[in-house]
Design an enzyme around this catalytic site. Structure first.
Site: not given
Length: 264
Positions: A13, A15-16, A18-19, A141, A154
């Site tokens: 998810t 996933s367009t 970056g990581i 994270s 966050y």
């Protein structure tokens, strides 16, 4: 070690870029039929085309849907009823003072960072259990352990991801399905590049240098004293998604450059 994910289908998810994109690329190169996800079809299609260009032999497609909503998750599951590997990567972040963060922002962060993983795991885990094999990864994270004072909302969501992944690992005990959390530290993702764009323009320094300065100033316990690359995070994710990682479950696996100052 040769990781072969042939015959497996993976959904990543958010996933367009970056990581998430780096994880999808790594899984595709390992042989998995890889499904990219973004909120809109345009960005998703563009990411699919980019990944196919980088891994021409790979089996790649896209499924658009906003995982921050129940409707978006339902649409993804309708288009992709079963997966072998689920990477709950989609997430949002950004600094905001606790006393200036309204309920709506807390709810938005919780919807994207936590409920997306709840809904998709609930949808896909039963199928993995029936097959006797599956992998679920949550991108948490180091902020889930090291709650940042300027991003408390966050950090709270990333701590929730740790609890969710650990609980689901126990729920999937003895099924052949593993559930783990990945904890990146400061990483040179597109989101971080955007956050640091003003300082890059102001200083005239390369992004990598500005990111390293940010790490030294705001994550001073970092051992590598720089931001990780998205590929470094993706490498760990590909391993955890592999058959070789069958004894790793319920874990909080750090790829944080040593930011979290503990040996446990």
């Amino acid at each position: 070690m040769i990781i072969d994910l042939s015959g497996k289908t993976a959904l990543v998810t958010g996933s367009t870029a970056g990581i998430g994109f780096a994880i999808a690329l790594g899984l595709a190169k390992a042989g998995a039929a890889t499904v990219l996800n973004g909120r809109d079809e345009g960005r998703t299609d563009a990411a699919v085309a980019k990944l196919k260009g980088l891994a021409p032999q790979s089996d790649v497609r896209g499924v658009a849907g906003d995982v921050g909503t129940a409707e978006g998750c339902d649409a993804i599951v309708a288009a992709l009823p079963a997966v072998d590997i689920l990477v709950n990567n989609a997430g949002i972040f950004g600094p905001q003072d606790f006393f200036e963060t309204p309920d709506a922002e807390w709810e938005r962060f919780f919807a994207v960072n936590v409920m997306s993983g709840v809904r998709l795991s609930r949808a896909y885990l039963p199928g993995m259990r029936e097959k006797g094999w599956g992998r679920v990864l949550f991108l948490s994270s180091e902020s889930g352990l090291n709650i940042p004072a300027d991003m408390i909302h966050y950090g709270v969501t990333k701590t929730a991801d740790l609890a969710l992944s650990r609980g689901l690992a126990k729920r999937m005990a003895r099924t052949g399905v593993t559930v783990n959390a990945i904890l990146p530290g400061p990483t040179l993702s597109d989101g971080v590049a955007e956050m640091l764009a003003g300082e890059v323009a102001k200083s005239g320094q390369p992004l990598e240098t500005v990111a390293a300065d940010f790490v030294k100033a705001h994550r001073s316990t970092s051992i590598i004293q720089r931001a990780a690359t998205v590929e470094e995070v993706a490498n760990l994710c590909v391993y955890v998604a592999s058959p070789q990682a069958s004894a790793t479950t319920g874990a909080a696996l750090r790829v944080d450059g040593g930011v979290v100052d503990t040996i446990a």
